[in-house]
Design a protein around this motif. Structure first.
Motif, PDB file in Angstrom:
ATOM      1  N   SER A   7       0.725  -1.202   0.135  1.00 59.94           N
ATOM      2  CA  SER A   7       0.147   0.013  -0.128  1.00 59.94           C
ATOM      3  C   SER A   7       0.773   1.104   0.073  1.00 59.94           C
ATOM      4  O   SER A   7       0.640   2.143  -0.787  1.00 59.94           O
ATOM      5  CB  SER A   7      -0.957   0.058   1.252  1.00 59.94           C
ATOM      6  N   ILE A   8       1.745   1.178   0.838  1.00 60.61           N
ATOM      7  CA  ILE A   8       2.971   2.671   0.804  1.00 60.61           C
ATOM      8  C   ILE A   8       3.331   2.635  -0.324  1.00 60.61           C
ATOM      9  O   ILE A   8       3.853   3.858  -0.730  1.00 60.61           O
ATOM     10  CB  ILE A   8       3.605   2.409   2.096  1.00 60.61           C
ATOM     11  N   CYS A   9       3.723   1.852  -1.016  1.00 63.14           N
ATOM     12  CA  CYS A   9       4.446   1.688  -2.307  1.00 63.14           C
ATOM     13  C   CYS A   9       3.570   2.329  -3.323  1.00 63.14           C
ATOM     14  O   CYS A   9       3.876   3.044  -4.052  1.00 63.14           O
ATOM     15  CB  CYS A   9       5.295   0.373  -2.708  1.00 63.14           C
ATOM     16  N   PHE A  41       4.014 -17.136  -2.181  1.00 65.29           N
ATOM     17  CA  PHE A  41       3.791 -16.115  -0.908  1.00 65.29           C
ATOM     18  C   PHE A  41       2.793 -15.080  -1.830  1.00 65.29           C
ATOM     19  O   PHE A  41       2.521 -14.114  -1.084  1.00 65.29           O
ATOM     20  CB  PHE A  41       5.051 -15.495  -0.622  1.00 65.29           C
ATOM     21  N   GLY A  42       2.069 -15.430  -2.587  1.00 63.24           N
ATOM     22  CA  GLY A  42       1.080 -14.615  -3.005  1.00 63.24           C
ATOM     23  C   GLY A  42       1.619 -13.393  -4.279  1.00 63.24           C
ATOM     24  O   GLY A  42       2.737 -13.241  -4.433  1.00 63.24           O
ATOM     25  N   TYR A  43       0.646 -12.659  -4.630  1.00 64.42           N
ATOM     26  CA  TYR A  43       0.952 -11.742  -5.644  1.00 64.42           C
ATOM     27  C   TYR A  43       0.409 -10.215  -5.028  1.00 64.42           C
ATOM     28  O   TYR A  43      -0.608 -10.109  -4.305  1.00 64.42           O
ATOM     29  CB  TYR A  43       0.172 -11.762  -6.908  1.00 64.42           C
ATOM     30  N   PHE A  44       1.584  -9.440  -5.338  1.00 64.51           N
ATOM     31  CA  PHE A  44       1.284  -7.918  -4.755  1.00 64.51           C
ATOM     32  C   PHE A  44       1.665  -6.972  -5.893  1.00 64.51           C
ATOM     33  O   PHE A  44       2.779  -7.168  -6.416  1.00 64.51           O
ATOM     34  CB  PHE A  44       2.037  -7.641  -3.460  1.00 64.51           C
ATOM     35  N   ASP A  45       0.732  -5.989  -6.096  1.00 59.64           N
ATOM     36  CA  ASP A  45       1.105  -5.053  -7.395  1.00 59.64           C
ATOM     37  C   ASP A  45       2.357  -4.436  -7.256  1.00 59.64           C
ATOM     38  O   ASP A  45       2.933  -4.328  -8.358  1.00 59.64           O
ATOM     39  CB  ASP A  45      -0.305  -3.977  -7.499  1.00 59.64           C
ATOM     40  N   HIS A  46       2.786  -4.173  -6.131  1.00 60.17           N
ATOM     41  CA  HIS A  46       3.824  -3.503  -6.109  1.00 60.17           C
ATOM     42  C   HIS A  46       5.258  -3.828  -5.279  1.00 60.17           C
ATOM     43  O   HIS A  46       6.045  -3.308  -4.908  1.00 60.17           O
ATOM     44  CB  HIS A  46       3.660  -1.861  -5.347  1.00 60.17           C
ATOM     45  N   ILE A  47       5.101  -5.374  -5.297  1.00 59.94           N
ATOM     46  CA  ILE A  47       6.324  -6.015  -4.639  1.00 59.94           C
ATOM     47  C   ILE A  47       6.765  -7.262  -5.777  1.00 59.94           C
ATOM     48  O   ILE A  47       5.998  -7.890  -6.385  1.00 59.94           O
ATOM     49  CB  ILE A  47       5.815  -6.726  -3.292  1.00 59.94           C
ATOM     50  N   VAL A  48       8.016  -7.162  -5.703  1.00 57.18           N
ATOM     51  CA  VAL A  48       8.737  -8.224  -6.462  1.00 57.18           C
ATOM     52  C   VAL A  48       9.483  -9.021  -5.412  1.00 57.18           C
ATOM     53  O   VAL A  48      10.412  -8.481  -4.631  1.00 57.18           O
ATOM     54  CB  VAL A  48       9.716  -7.389  -7.589  1.00 57.18           C
ATOM     55  N   PHE A  49       9.374 -10.172  -5.677  1.00 59.54           N
ATOM     56  CA  PHE A  49      10.020 -11.196  -4.954  1.00 59.54           C
ATOM     57  C   PHE A  49      11.287 -11.737  -5.473  1.00 59.54           C
ATOM     58  O   PHE A  49      11.075 -12.520  -6.728  1.00 59.54           O
ATOM     59  CB  PHE A  49       8.951 -12.290  -4.520  1.00 59.54           C
ATOM     60  N   PHE A  50      12.483 -11.746  -5.146  1.00 64.61           N
ATOM     61  CA  PHE A  50      13.514 -12.583  -5.442  1.00 64.61           C
ATOM     62  C   PHE A  50      13.662 -13.693  -4.744  1.00 64.61           C
ATOM     63  O   PHE A  50      13.196 -13.816  -3.434  1.00 64.61           O
ATOM     64  CB  PHE A  50      14.619 -11.577  -5.394  1.00 64.61           C
TER      65      PHE A  50
END
Length: 350
Positions: free
Chosen positions: A78-80, A99-108
């Motif tokens: 949200s803050i991103c 770990f799911g999908y978040f519009d503004h988070i990229v998981f390495f």
């Protein structure tokens, strides 16, 4: 690129657990812009830590994603979103849980299965020191001359022991049961894979072929069970000497669906035999991986010796030497911490 990293408890910090991209900004007293620390990672001043998210062009999540709750990740997302930036973090461990999908988070991550995971999951190269320079005290690799038959190397944990394969598979069964009870409809189950057994089978298929020469050291345990510093130094030298005295090195997944040996082989300027088990590889849109490895799909593994021999036969002397140099260059210039930062900057148009 202005990088915001949220405060954490530095009093109990284990540096090795931090997201590797945050380490160039870890000063003795917390996050900062120490020139000396950045220099260790060969990171330029184009990348700067900022202490307010409003100034940031990117957000780095310092601790493993596994240690955050879904609510905490939603808050970061949200803050991103509010600041029109992306967050980057890493998933630790060998296993490939989604770990799911978040519009503004990229998981390495290093583990995981490409076909099972959302596009927001990216491969993280294994972070290595330059062991070639450390061990052999020089910067230029020893380029091998091309021989008629390829020399295939491997030093590591590989055994036909059925008891060890059962133990390895039991770990996956336990993990899958845990995931089932969390959510029986999830799709990210771990396939059973006895890595030591599967490696041994592949090595035996090479040894049965007259088309290649083999340079194998079988270990019954990880790092030959070394416990003392002296034993670890000895087995480490044997490991890298094995890569150095080979043309090609077998690289197949271990407990997790990734190969550390792939990056070690590139570091040494040798040619990986990459056995693809639905792996995520770093920067697949930027790096033409098939130009740097002998690519073998898992379904074709029984023909692996023939595939390597055929690949080798098509290389000229010049191409063989050039490939060694290009692989060392790839590791030095595109798989370092500084390179990952550059890739993120280019990718996001920062």
């Amino acid at each position: 690129m202005n990088i915001y990293i949220p405060p954490i408890d530095f009093s109990t910090l284990n540096k090795k657990s931090l997201f590797v991209l945050t380490r160039p900004f870890l000063n003795p007293d917390g996050w900062g812009n120490s020139a000396a620390v950045k220099q260790q990672f060969e990171v330029s001043d184009v990348f700067a830590y900022v202490d307010r998210i409003e100034k940031a062009t990117v957000f780095f999540i310092p601790n493993p994603i596994n240690s955050y709750s879904k609510d905490e990740l939603n808050a970061i997302n949200s803050i991103c979103m509010q600041n029109s930036i992306k967050a980057y973090g890493y998933i630790s461990g060998d296993l490939g849980a989604d770990f799911g999908y978040f519009d503004h988070i990229v998981f390495f991550r290093m583990g995981g299965f490409k076909s099972q995971l959302p596009s927001s999951n990216k491969s993280l190269p294994v972070s290595l020191s330059d062991h070639f320079e450390r061990i052999y005290k020089k910067t230029a690799i020893d380029v091998r001359e091309r021989q008629n038959r390829a020399v295939v190397g491997f030093c590591g944990h590989a055994t036909l022991s059925s008891s060890k394969s059962v133990k390895e598979n039991i770990k996956f069964v336990k993990e899958n049961l845990k995931r089932f009870f969390q959510n029986p409809f999830r799709k990210d189950y771990e396939p059973l894979f006895a890595s030591a057994l599967e490696r041994a089978k592949l090595l035996k298929s090479f040894e049965a072929s007259h088309l290649v020469e083999t340079n194998f050291i079988y270990r019954n345990n990880y790092r030959a069970g070394a416990t003392s510093e002296e034993e670890r130094a000895k087995t480490t030298l044997e490991y890298y000497d094995n890569i150095k005295t080979s043309d090609y090195v077998l690289c197949v997944r271990g407990a997790g669906n990734f190969s550390v040996r792939l990056y070690e082989t590139l570091m040494m300027g040798r040619i990986p035999i990459f056995v693809n088990t639905d792996c995520l590889l770093p920067f697949g849109d930027k790096i033409q991986w098939k130009n740097h490895v002998v690519w073998v799909e898992w379904k074709n593994r029984k023909n692996i010796a023939n595939l390597v021999a055929e690949f080798h036969s098509k290389l000229s002397d010049y191409d063989f030497k050039t490939m060694q140099l290009e692989n060392r260059k790839l590791w030095k210039e595109q798989l370092s911490v500084a390179s990952i930062l550059n890739m993120i900057m280019i990718k996001d148009g920062i």
